[in-house]
Write a protein that holds these residues in place. Structure first.
Motif: not given
Length: 233
Positions: A58-72
């Protein structure tokens, strides 16, 4: 049996020729009514693995983190999240324009990602996206890198009971194993999922409820720039 890793809960069934991993509902679970308190070492483990894989996958990628509640997915700005050392020192968490958490660097020492108790349980998951891509139009290399990050985060917080299962998973090829089918959850019900291969479109398998799909991570004939595209219902 259940193999729990960061970014996905691996529910492993055992058919004759393969194993299904359904779905990639994340393992870092904030139980309803309890506050979030995640050791920053888990985030660092994910960052280190992404740094190792980035040039190749992933040479042009970035790492992020998400919050999920159930399927949303929940925009992180809707929940008061901070980094805390547990001694009264708090640092704000950077959130991008899409409501995902960004950690350019993490403070040294014992720090925790914290949030107040929620009325419903939440999940934390990593996501890797390259410039010019979206969750509906992704590079296969980004998906592969994301899976590696999930494994590393899971190992950083695994218990002694979980290590044999993680060892088994890695022994058969982990993310690139043909013996496991890993379902990646989408934000909305899916109408179709396709890999845009050099030989034409390939239909990808969907979960029974159409909320996740199986990317072809184990197909070594497909390069990292192959696109995986999903369409919602």
């Amino acid at each position: 049996m259940r193999l729990v890793m960061a970014g996905m809960a691996l529910s492993v069934a055992a058919p004759a020729t393969a194993q299904d991993v359904q779905p990639d509902g994340p393992d870092i679970v904030v139980t309803a009514g309890k506050p979030l308190k995640l050791d920053a070492k888990v985030l660092r483990a994910g960052q280190r693995r992404f740094a190792e894989d980035r040039a190749m996958l992933s040479p042009e990628g970035s790492l992020r983190f998400e919050l999920w509640r159930g399927g949303r997915r929940i925009p992180a700005g809707m929940v008061p999240i901070v980094l805390s050392d547990g001694k009264g020192h708090d640092l704000p968490v950077t959130i991008d324009g899409d409501g995902r958490m960004v950690f350019a660097s993490l403070p040294e020492g014992r720090w925790f990602l914290t949030a107040p108790a929620q009325s419903q349980g939440m999940h934390l998951r990593p996501i890797v996206l390259s410039r010019g891509t979206t969750t509906e139009d992704r590079r296969l290399g980004d998906i592969r890198a994301q899976c590696h990050v999930m494994i590393s985060m899971g190992k950083a917080q695994a218990t002694l009971l979980e290590w044999p299962l993680i060892g088994l998973f890695e022994a058969v090829g982990a993310c690139e194993s043909k013996r496991f089918h890993m379902f990646h959850q989408a934000e909305h019900p899916i109408a179709s999922a396709k890999a845009m291969t050099p030989h034409g479109e390939r239909e990808l398998r969907l979960s029974e409820k159409g909320t996740s799909y199986v990317p072809p991570m184990s197909d070594r004939t497909l390069g990292n720039d192959v696109r995986v595209r999903i369409a919602y219902r």
